[in-house]
Design an enzyme around this catalytic site. Structure first.
Site, short mmCIF file in Angstrom:
data_model
loop_
_atom_site.label_atom_id
_atom_site.label_comp_id
_atom_site.label_asym_id
_atom_site.label_seq_id
_atom_site.Cartn_x
_atom_site.Cartn_y
_atom_site.Cartn_z
N GLU A 112 0.86 -1.18 0.00
CA GLU A 112 0.00 0.00 0.00
C GLU A 112 0.89 1.23 0.00
OE1 GLU A 112 -3.67 2.14 2.43
OE2 GLU A 112 -3.04 0.11 2.96
N ASP A 164 10.49 6.55 0.21
CA ASP A 164 9.94 6.67 -1.13
C ASP A 164 9.55 5.30 -1.66
OD1 ASP A 164 9.43 7.12 -3.81
OD2 ASP A 164 11.08 8.53 -4.06
N ASP A 187 -1.79 12.32 -4.40
CA ASP A 187 -1.87 13.76 -4.68
C ASP A 187 -2.23 13.96 -6.15
OD1 ASP A 187 -1.36 16.51 -5.10
OD2 ASP A 187 0.07 16.50 -3.44
N ARG A 261 -10.49 8.28 5.58
CA ARG A 261 -10.71 9.64 6.09
C ARG A 261 -10.59 10.64 4.95
NH1 ARG A 261 -7.01 11.72 11.00
NH2 ARG A 261 -7.99 9.87 11.90
N PHE A 262 -9.57 10.47 4.10
CA PHE A 262 -9.38 11.38 2.98
C PHE A 262 -10.57 11.31 2.03
CE2 PHE A 262 -7.60 12.79 -1.06
CZ PHE A 262 -6.97 13.96 -0.68
N GLU A 263 -11.10 10.11 1.84
CA GLU A 263 -12.26 9.94 0.98
C GLU A 263 -13.47 10.68 1.54
OE1 GLU A 263 -14.89 6.29 -1.00
OE2 GLU A 263 -13.20 5.87 0.34
#
Length: 283
Positions: A112, A164, A187, A261-263
């Site tokens: 992920e 990264d 992003d 949460r971002f969704e």
């Protein structure tokens, strides 16, 4: 770089080597320049790929934001990083069987990329305890929170990678080693002059396809419609992956992906969430 990574972007500091008790096959932590943050030899490095030259220049665009790490997050990192953490140094191959030594050898492993605070990651890991989840991010509070959730819920199938994710994919994971790759809400870089910074580009998709085992799934999700269209165009053009949706197009949100949460933030703004599920063919 994911949406969560871009929010924590700062100029990096060089890492300071430190001893580690990490198991074989797991890159050793390099310590932190702010010695008061973690006990000696514990916790994720500020810049795990420091000193490796231009080959790893991408990791220099961000470092963890450690000023917001709570006491519980810091304690989880100190307690579990040596056995559940991976430093993405861009050099050390990861032995997935040894890293996920609590699972039977050959168990499916999913990467992920960008997990925020880890709530959705923990839910998916709990729902599928026979699959290992290697969750990569640079957000130190999120790393600590995910390790805390994993410890509290007894999730033996969660490992956290610091740095990264592109370096991890390209230099540290062997071909055909992953059952899945998840890129949720990266992003979108909405300004046209920044579109080249979007992670979902043809080279990235080709790299992901090479690391997926036959039948492996690349699952992307975004709430930014122009980026969703871009993702679909790039993925549809891949000769190595096939759309799981008959006739092509976007997929409905699968039951195994919980709402993040971002969704929820995007939905509150009236955004439409798109899922894209592309599979590496078998045979």
């Amino acid at each position: 770089m994911t949406s969560e990574q871009s929010r924590t972007a700062e100029r990096p500091a060089a890492g300071v080597p430190a001893p580690s008790t990490a198991p074989a096959g797991v890159p050793a932590p390099t310590g932190a320049p702010d010695g008061a943050m973690f006990a000696p030899g514990t916790g994720p490095a500020a810049n795990p790929a420091a000193g490796t030259g231009d080959r790893h220049r991408g990791v220099r665009s961000f470092v963890p934001r450690r000023s917001r790490v709570t006491t519980a997050q810091r304690e989880a990192l100190e307690r579990h990083w040596a056995t559940r953490g991976v430093e993405i140094d861009g050099r050390t191959p990861v032995d997935l069987d040894r890293l996920f030594d609590t699972l039977p050898p050959g168990s499916p492993i999913v990467l992920e990329i960008g997990f925020g605070m880890g709530e959705a990651t923990a839910l998916m890991a709990a729902a599928d305890p026979t699959t290992g989840v290697l969750a990569a991010d640079v957000h130190t509070p999120g790393q600590g929170h995910l390790l805390k959730l994993a410890s509290e819920q007894g999730l033996e199938n969660v490992r956290v990678a610091n740095g990264d994710a592109l370096l991890l994919l390209e230099h540290m994971l062997p071909p055909a080693s992953l059952a899945g790759i998840r890129v949720f809400f990266p992003d979108p870089w909405p300004k046209k002059r920044h579109h080249k910074r979007r992670i979902v580009q043809p080279p990235f998709v080709a790299l992901c396809a090479s690391r997926l085992a036959p039948g492996g799934l690349l699952h992307c999700a975004t709430d930014w419609e122009p980026y969703a269209e871009h993702m679909l165009e790039v993925l549809e053009a891949s000769p190595d992956l096939g759309n799981t949706v008959p006739g092509g197009g976007f997929a409905p949100r699968p039951d195994f992906r919980p709402e993040t949460r971002f969704e929820r933030q995007g939905l509150e703004k009236g955004h439409r969430v798109r899922d894209l599920l592309f599979r590496r063919p078998v045979g």
